[in-house]
Design a protein around this motif. Structure first.
Motif, PDB file in Angstrom:
ATOM      1  N   ALA A 125       0.875  -1.178   0.170  1.00 44.20           N
ATOM      2  CA  ALA A 125      -0.039   0.022  -0.047  1.00 44.20           C
ATOM      3  C   ALA A 125       0.910   1.316  -0.084  1.00 44.20           C
ATOM      4  CB  ALA A 125      -1.120   0.135   1.358  1.00 44.20           C
ATOM      5  N   GLU A 126       1.783   1.235   0.901  1.00 46.45           N
ATOM      6  CA  GLU A 126       2.890   2.598   0.967  1.00 46.45           C
ATOM      7  C   GLU A 126       3.473   2.577  -0.422  1.00 46.45           C
ATOM      8  OE1 GLU A 126       5.423   3.880   4.268  1.00 46.45           O
ATOM      9  OE2 GLU A 126       6.845   3.040   2.991  1.00 46.45           O
ATOM     10  N   ASN A 127       3.991   1.617  -1.018  1.00 44.86           N
ATOM     11  CA  ASN A 127       4.641   1.616  -2.287  1.00 44.86           C
ATOM     12  C   ASN A 127       3.646   2.076  -3.462  1.00 44.86           C
ATOM     13  OD1 ASN A 127       6.948   0.668  -1.341  1.00 44.86           O
ATOM     14  ND2 ASN A 127       6.685  -1.483  -1.804  1.00 44.86           N
ATOM     15  N   LEU A 128       2.464   1.714  -3.336  1.00 46.12           N
ATOM     16  CA  LEU A 128       1.540   2.004  -4.387  1.00 46.12           C
ATOM     17  C   LEU A 128       1.272   3.676  -4.137  1.00 46.12           C
ATOM     18  CD1 LEU A 128      -0.456   1.441  -6.494  1.00 46.12           C
ATOM     19  CD2 LEU A 128      -2.380   0.990  -4.681  1.00 46.12           C
ATOM     20  N   VAL A 129       1.160   4.139  -2.987  1.00 51.03           N
ATOM     21  CA  VAL A 129       0.829   5.571  -2.817  1.00 51.03           C
ATOM     22  C   VAL A 129       2.200   6.484  -3.334  1.00 51.03           C
ATOM     23  CG1 VAL A 129       0.812   7.504  -0.916  1.00 51.03           C
ATOM     24  CG2 VAL A 129      -0.401   5.348  -1.068  1.00 51.03           C
ATOM     25  N   LEU A 130       3.458   5.814  -3.081  1.00 45.81           N
ATOM     26  CA  LEU A 130       4.653   6.724  -3.333  1.00 45.81           C
ATOM     27  C   LEU A 130       4.772   6.539  -4.831  1.00 45.81           C
ATOM     28  CD1 LEU A 130       7.178   5.445  -0.525  1.00 45.81           C
ATOM     29  CD2 LEU A 130       5.569   7.816  -0.800  1.00 45.81           C
ATOM     30  N   SER A 131       4.390   5.239  -5.396  1.00 44.02           N
ATOM     31  CA  SER A 131       4.262   5.604  -6.978  1.00 44.02           C
ATOM     32  C   SER A 131       3.388   6.428  -7.617  1.00 44.02           C
ATOM     33  CB  SER A 131       3.873   3.854  -7.352  1.00 44.02           C
ATOM     34  OG  SER A 131       2.578   3.846  -7.390  1.00 44.02           O
ATOM     35  N   TYR A 132       2.301   6.659  -7.016  1.00 44.10           N
ATOM     36  CA  TYR A 132       1.369   7.618  -7.591  1.00 44.10           C
ATOM     37  C   TYR A 132       1.989   9.084  -7.402  1.00 44.10           C
ATOM     38  CZ  TYR A 132      -2.963   5.007  -8.848  1.00 44.10           C
ATOM     39  OH  TYR A 132      -3.805   4.189  -9.442  1.00 44.10           O
ATOM     40  N   ALA A 133       2.695   9.272  -6.281  1.00 39.86           N
ATOM     41  CA  ALA A 133       3.270  10.472  -5.991  1.00 39.86           C
ATOM     42  C   ALA A 133       4.335  10.486  -7.158  1.00 39.86           C
ATOM     43  CB  ALA A 133       3.993  10.548  -4.790  1.00 39.86           C
ATOM     44  N   ARG A 134       5.249   9.741  -7.289  1.00 39.85           N
ATOM     45  CA  ARG A 134       6.260   9.829  -8.402  1.00 39.85           C
ATOM     46  C   ARG A 134       5.780   9.976  -9.850  1.00 39.85           C
ATOM     47  NH1 ARG A 134       8.196   5.407  -6.995  1.00 39.85           N
ATOM     48  NH2 ARG A 134       7.379   4.141  -8.451  1.00 39.85           N
ATOM     49  N   ASP A 135       4.816   9.041 -10.247  1.00 37.88           N
ATOM     50  CA  ASP A 135       4.533   8.598 -11.623  1.00 37.88           C
ATOM     51  C   ASP A 135       3.238   9.644 -12.036  1.00 37.88           C
ATOM     52  OD1 ASP A 135       6.457   6.924 -11.788  1.00 37.88           O
ATOM     53  OD2 ASP A 135       5.277   5.174 -11.176  1.00 37.88           O
ATOM     54  N   LYS A 136       2.308   9.766 -11.173  1.00 35.61           N
ATOM     55  CA  LYS A 136       1.229  10.705 -11.614  1.00 35.61           C
ATOM     56  C   LYS A 136       0.999  12.033 -10.979  1.00 35.61           C
ATOM     57  CE  LYS A 136      -1.305   6.260 -12.396  1.00 35.61           C
ATOM     58  NZ  LYS A 136      -2.499   5.703 -12.531  1.00 35.61           N
ATOM     59  N   GLY A 137       2.001  12.426 -10.108  1.00 33.96           N
ATOM     60  CA  GLY A 137       2.021  14.007  -9.628  1.00 33.96           C
ATOM     61  C   GLY A 137       0.924  14.023  -8.407  1.00 33.96           C
ATOM     62  N   LEU A 138       0.588  12.902  -7.738  1.00 34.59           N
ATOM     63  CA  LEU A 138      -0.287  12.973  -6.576  1.00 34.59           C
ATOM     64  C   LEU A 138       0.602  13.802  -5.422  1.00 34.59           C
ATOM     65  CD1 LEU A 138      -3.098  12.518  -5.409  1.00 34.59           C
ATOM     66  CD2 LEU A 138      -2.090  10.465  -4.660  1.00 34.59           C
ATOM     67  N   PRO A 139       0.129  14.684  -4.861  1.00 37.83           N
ATOM     68  CA  PRO A 139       1.058  15.283  -3.679  1.00 37.83           C
ATOM     69  C   PRO A 139       0.716  14.454  -2.363  1.00 37.83           C
ATOM     70  CG  PRO A 139      -0.971  16.684  -4.251  1.00 37.83           C
ATOM     71  CD  PRO A 139      -1.078  15.486  -5.273  1.00 37.83           C
ATOM     72  N   ALA A 140       1.260  13.156  -2.326  1.00 36.20           N
ATOM     73  CA  ALA A 140       1.079  12.547  -1.304  1.00 36.20           C
ATOM     74  C   ALA A 140       2.246  12.468  -0.369  1.00 36.20           C
ATOM     75  CB  ALA A 140       0.620  11.164  -1.933  1.00 36.20           C
ATOM     76  N   VAL A 141       1.983  12.055   0.846  1.00 36.41           N
ATOM     77  CA  VAL A 141       2.782  11.819   1.966  1.00 36.41           C
ATOM     78  C   VAL A 141       2.657  10.753   2.654  1.00 36.41           C
ATOM     79  CG1 VAL A 141       3.670  14.397   2.106  1.00 36.41           C
ATOM     80  CG2 VAL A 141       2.065  13.467   3.425  1.00 36.41           C
ATOM     81  N   ALA A 142       3.465   9.873   3.182  1.00 31.59           N
ATOM     82  CA  ALA A 142       3.051   8.598   3.922  1.00 31.59           C
ATOM     83  C   ALA A 142       3.579   8.929   5.445  1.00 31.59           C
ATOM     84  CB  ALA A 142       3.821   7.429   3.126  1.00 31.59           C
ATOM     85  N   MET A 143       2.544   8.616   6.261  1.00 34.46           N
ATOM     86  CA  MET A 143       2.872   8.613   7.708  1.00 34.46           C
ATOM     87  C   MET A 143       3.012   7.397   8.305  1.00 34.46           C
ATOM     88  SD  MET A 143       2.818  11.904   7.599  1.00 34.46           S
ATOM     89  CE  MET A 143       3.029  12.443   9.244  1.00 34.46           C
ATOM     90  N   CYS A 144       4.263   7.040   8.923  1.00 32.44           N
ATOM     91  CA  CYS A 144       4.650   5.863   9.306  1.00 32.44           C
ATOM     92  C   CYS A 144       4.273   5.799  10.831  1.00 32.44           C
ATOM     93  CB  CYS A 144       5.947   5.329   8.882  1.00 32.44           C
ATOM     94  SG  CYS A 144       6.421   5.209   7.235  1.00 32.44           S
ATOM     95  N   VAL A 145       2.972   5.559  11.076  1.00 29.56           N
ATOM     96  CA  VAL A 145       2.607   5.602  12.479  1.00 29.56           C
ATOM     97  C   VAL A 145       2.852   4.397  13.067  1.00 29.56           C
ATOM     98  CG1 VAL A 145       0.847   6.211  13.917  1.00 29.56           C
ATOM     99  CG2 VAL A 145       0.941   7.461  11.712  1.00 29.56           C
ATOM    100  N   SER A 146       3.522   4.681  14.472  1.00 25.67           N
ATOM    101  CA  SER A 146       3.763   3.367  15.371  1.00 25.67           C
ATOM    102  C   SER A 146       2.655   3.163  16.057  1.00 25.67           C
ATOM    103  CB  SER A 146       4.923   3.623  16.242  1.00 25.67           C
ATOM    104  OG  SER A 146       4.675   4.519  17.372  1.00 25.67           O
ATOM    105  N   THR A 147       2.679   2.468  17.122  1.00 25.58           N
ATOM    106  CA  THR A 147       1.570   1.964  18.019  1.00 25.58           C
ATOM    107  C   THR A 147       0.901   3.135  18.656  1.00 25.58           C
ATOM    108  OG1 THR A 147       2.608  -0.357  18.540  1.00 25.58           O
ATOM    109  CG2 THR A 147       0.864   0.292  19.771  1.00 25.58           C
ATOM    110  N   THR A 148      -0.406   3.327  18.828  1.00 27.14           N
ATOM    111  CA  THR A 148      -0.732   4.656  19.375  1.00 27.14           C
ATOM    112  C   THR A 148      -1.488   4.236  20.724  1.00 27.14           C
ATOM    113  OG1 THR A 148      -2.738   4.201  17.894  1.00 27.14           O
ATOM    114  CG2 THR A 148      -1.179   5.925  16.841  1.00 27.14           C
TER     115      THR A 148
END
Length: 320
Positions: free
Chosen positions: A142-165
């Motif tokens: 899922a994270e790789n998919l988001v980052l690929s959309y940011a890289r290849d399709k210009g989506l202004p996406a950031v991924a937040m790697c959240v630990s145990t809340t």
């Protein structure tokens, strides 16, 4: 906001509403909304596979926060994990590209990061382990998919790697919240023999809002406060409500054996049982993390997670 009924999503929604933002949430009609029922937010309905509902929900939005996660790592059939966490996400990302957003803030997980036994892990370290089962595989995909959309399709996406809340208003509750609830109510005299990265839920939500303002497209950010043993965590929770801390330690060898037995029984009974080996293995492998990038780039300064654990314990104790 997509996923506003969940623990993190509800806190993000609360902070957005408190800031005076115009907030629209997309929910399934079957979702429990206890976490946001007191808020004046616009509601729309649909799921992540409903393309028309997604387009309607995002129409006119500047920022989309995505907090949908299927975290059922104990499932014998991994297909639902990939269906929601990857296939459903793809529908959301396609709608987000068409919506011309200023920012897409994606909830990833600390499980998508690397592990190391020699130093703290940063966002630059590539994922390097495959022992977390289908859940971790799906979340990495899922994270790789988001980052690929940011890289290849210009989506202004950031991924937040959240630990145990941890924190108050864990209505469902989360699996780790359930355990803390038992400790806070004097019903769990045990602590487990491992440590993990932890963060306060309100701080995690604040990091999401800061990412919308300052996060760089295609980047990921570690959202965690510190590495803490389960023993210390349970001691903080018990002390906060005036109870004796759990004194019976269960070592990792016993946890691994119990989890293996759980998986055997699950196959024999043809039922999903919660204490899966994949979850124990994931807990055992997690490494200390460096959240300095979030501090430098987002201006995020988490409060001590001990305060959030105390708040969670008091909230659970009040609810019994």
């Amino acid at each position: 906001m997509i996923g506003a009924s969940g623990f993190l999503g509800s806190h993000v929604t609360r902070q957005l509403a408190a800031s005076g933002a115009d907030v629209r949430v997309m929910l399934r009609r079957t979702s429990s909304t206890q976490g946001i029922d007191d808020l004046d937010v616009e509601r729309c309905y649909g799921d992540v596979f409903d393309d028309a509902a997604l387009r309607s929900a995002m129409a006119g939005c500047d920022v989309v926060y995505y907090c949908v996660v299927d975290a059922r790592m104990w499932l014998r059939d991994p297909a639902p994990l990939f269906r929601t966490n990857v296939d459903g996400l793809r529908h959301v990302l396609d709608a987000a590209v068409a919506a011309d957003l200023d920012k897409f803030v994606f909830t990833s997980t600390a499980g998508a990061l690397a592990i190391s036994d020699s130093r703290v892990v940063t966002e630059d370290d590539p994922h390097n382990w495959d022992q977390g089962g289908a859940y971790i595989e799906a979340r990495v995909a899922a994270e790789n998919l988001v980052l690929s959309y940011a890289r290849d399709k210009g989506l202004p996406a950031v991924a937040m790697c959240v630990s145990t809340t941890y924190g108050p208003r864990d209505w469902a509750p989360t699996p780790h919240g359930s355990m803390l609830s038992l400790v806070a109510n004097g019903k769990f005299p045990f602590y487990f023999g491992y440590s993990s990265e932890v963060v306060g839920i309100e701080d995690a939500a604040r990091a999401m809002l800061l990412a919308a303002e300052h996060g760089r497209r295609g980047e990921r950010y570690i959202v965690s406060d510190r590495y803490m043993s389960v023993r210390e965590l349970h001691e903080i929770a018990a002390t906060a409500v005036g109870r004796k801390p759990p004194r019976i330690g269960i070592p990792m060898a016993a946890l691994r054996a119990g989890a293996r037995a759980n998986d055997v029984m699950a196959r024999l009974l043809r039922r999903d049982l919660l204490f899966a080996y994949a979850g124990i293995r994931m807990a055992e492998l997690m490494s200390p993390l460096d959240h300095g990038k979030a501090e430098r780039e987002l201006g995020w300064r988490p409060e001590p997670v001990e305060d959030s654990i105390r708040k969670a314990a008091l909230w659970f104790a009040c609810r019994g």
